[in-house]
Enzyme design. Structure first.
Site, PDB file in Angstrom:
ATOM      1  N   HIS A 120      21.270  -8.670  -7.255  1.00  0.00           N
ATOM      2  CA  HIS A 120      21.612  -7.696  -6.209  1.00  0.00           C
ATOM      3  C   HIS A 120      22.681  -8.239  -5.275  1.00  0.00           C
ATOM      4  CE1 HIS A 120      18.655 -10.297  -4.267  1.00  0.00           C
ATOM      5  NE2 HIS A 120      19.123  -9.887  -3.088  1.00  0.00           N
ATOM      6  N   ASP A 172      23.194  -7.949  -1.164  1.00  0.00           N
ATOM      7  CA  ASP A 172      22.533  -7.459   0.044  1.00  0.00           C
ATOM      8  C   ASP A 172      23.385  -6.397   0.737  1.00  0.00           C
ATOM      9  OD1 ASP A 172      20.676  -9.491  -0.409  1.00  0.00           O
ATOM     10  OD2 ASP A 172      21.620 -10.859   1.010  1.00  0.00           O
ATOM     11  N   HIS A 181      23.370 -12.216  -6.220  1.00  0.00           N
ATOM     12  CA  HIS A 181      22.448 -13.353  -6.302  1.00  0.00           C
ATOM     13  C   HIS A 181      21.088 -12.891  -6.823  1.00  0.00           C
ATOM     14  CE1 HIS A 181      22.141 -11.809  -2.162  1.00  0.00           C
ATOM     15  NE2 HIS A 181      20.877 -12.182  -2.192  1.00  0.00           N
ATOM     16  N   ARG A 200      16.774 -16.607   6.674  1.00  0.00           N
ATOM     17  CA  ARG A 200      18.045 -15.942   6.331  1.00  0.00           C
ATOM     18  C   ARG A 200      18.644 -15.235   7.541  1.00  0.00           C
ATOM     19  NH1 ARG A 200      18.345 -11.119   1.967  1.00  0.00           N
ATOM     20  NH2 ARG A 200      18.663  -9.822   3.805  1.00  0.00           N
TER      21      ARG A 200
HETATM   22  C1  SIN Z   1      17.654 -13.106  -1.082  1.00  0.00           C
HETATM   23  O1  SIN Z   1      17.805 -12.305  -1.984  1.00  0.00           O
HETATM   24  O2  SIN Z   1      18.170 -12.973   0.020  1.00  0.00           O
HETATM   25  C2  SIN Z   1      16.777 -14.326  -1.310  1.00  0.00           C
HETATM   26  C3  SIN Z   1      17.427 -15.350  -2.149  1.00  0.00           C
HETATM   27  C4  SIN Z   1      16.513 -16.517  -2.388  1.00  0.00           C
HETATM   28  O3  SIN Z   1      15.372 -16.516  -1.942  1.00  0.00           O
HETATM   29  O4  SIN Z   1      16.931 -17.461  -3.041  1.00  0.00           O
END
Ligand code: SIN
Length: 286
Positions: free
Chosen positions: A110, A112, A262, A277
């Site tokens: 995906h 974000d 990612h 995050r």
């Molecule tokens: C995310 O998709 O923001 C999480 C990525 C992760 O946990 O490595």
């Protein structure tokens, strides 16, 4: 391995940008992210991010306040409306999986915030607790995915716009994510963006559809959209466009949402994984 060493620290130690994957990812060393970045160091990080899509830092020690101060050097913070947050810090979304939980957050390719009219620039994910093995994150370059398409398909895609939505992901109450994702009624965002964007910082073209949030092409039915989207998703996830990052406590990944996808691997059942995050606001895409 190629390496660019630039002396940008006030104390004279070298900042090194070392490309990792052949298409995406670079490690930056020689910076203490707890301190404000001097203008040349900030420019180096911004340049590496625009060029490599994701930059990694190791062995950083950051309080929540320092993490927030770091992010603000790159833009305004987007306060996430769906994720739970660190106590007292709404700016910091928790990316957490407890030992008894089986589903992780972000466990599929995906980008974000593509469902926002003005998608986020990117996110800074800081590792606080990492399982003894597993829990890596994959990144894929949408510059490389675009570049590898035929001229004919590039021409077709340049005339198309993608429809992105948060509703099917964050608008559905899910017991397996209970306590971590909420505010389901706020998942009303749909947005339309070009399928091929010009990256605002690098000026390079990138493919801008993703399996997590793109639900079709503007003016096409879901059935009409699916075969071409499926092709693009298979193409863009080709291993040669990806890099797999192995976390350690104190690692920080800063990725660009406009040029990468990612995927958080969920291969550490029974272990705890906790990352903080912070997402940074971006600009309209064209
Ligand atoms: C995310 O998709 O923001 C999480 C990525 C992760 O946990 O490595």
């Amino acid at each position: 391995m190629r390496s660019n060493t630039v002396d940008v620290r006030p104390r004279g130690s070298a900042v090194d940008v070392r490309p990792l994957g052949s298409a995406v990812g670079a490690e930056i060393s020689g910076l203490d992210l707890a301190e404000p970045l001097a203008p040349p160091a900030l420019a180096t990080v911004k340049g590496a991010l625009a060029g490599h899509g994701v930059v990694f830092f190791r062995d950083q020690t950051l309080t929540e306040k320092q993490h927030i101060a770091l992010a603000r050097q790159f833009g305004a913070i987007n306060v996430n409306r769906f994720f739970s947050h660190a106590d007292g810090y709404p700016e910091i979304a928790l990316v957490v999986k407890e030992p008894h939980q089986t589903r992780n957050i972000g466990g599929g390719w995906h980008t974000d915030h593509s469902y926002d009219a003005v998608p986020a620039l990117g996110s800074m994910l800081y590792a606080r607790e990492i399982p003894p093995r597993g829990g890596d994150t994959l990144f894929a370059s949408m510059y490389a995915a675009y570049d590898a398409l035929s001229d004919g398909l590039k021409r077709t895609l340049e005339g198309l716009r993608g429809v992105h939505s948060s509703r099917h992901v964050f608008g559905v109450k899910r017991d397996d994510l209970e306590g971590r994702i909420g505010n389901y009624e706020a998942a009303t965002q749909d947005a339309i963006h070009p399928v091929v964007i010009i990256h605002p910082d690098s000026g390079k073209k990138a493919l801008y559809v993703n399996p997590g949030f793109t639900i079709g092409f503007d003016g096409w039915t879901a059935d009409e959209s699916k075969p071409l989207l499926d092709y693009l998703y298979r193409h863009a996830a080709r291993p040669e466009f990806t890099y797999r990052f192995e976390w350690q406590e104190g690692s920080l990944a800063f990725w660009d949402n406009r040029s990468t996808w990612h995927y958080a691997l969920n291969d550490y059942q029974g272990e705890r994984r906790l990352l903080h995050r912070i997402t940074i606001e971006g600009c309209a895409l064209g």
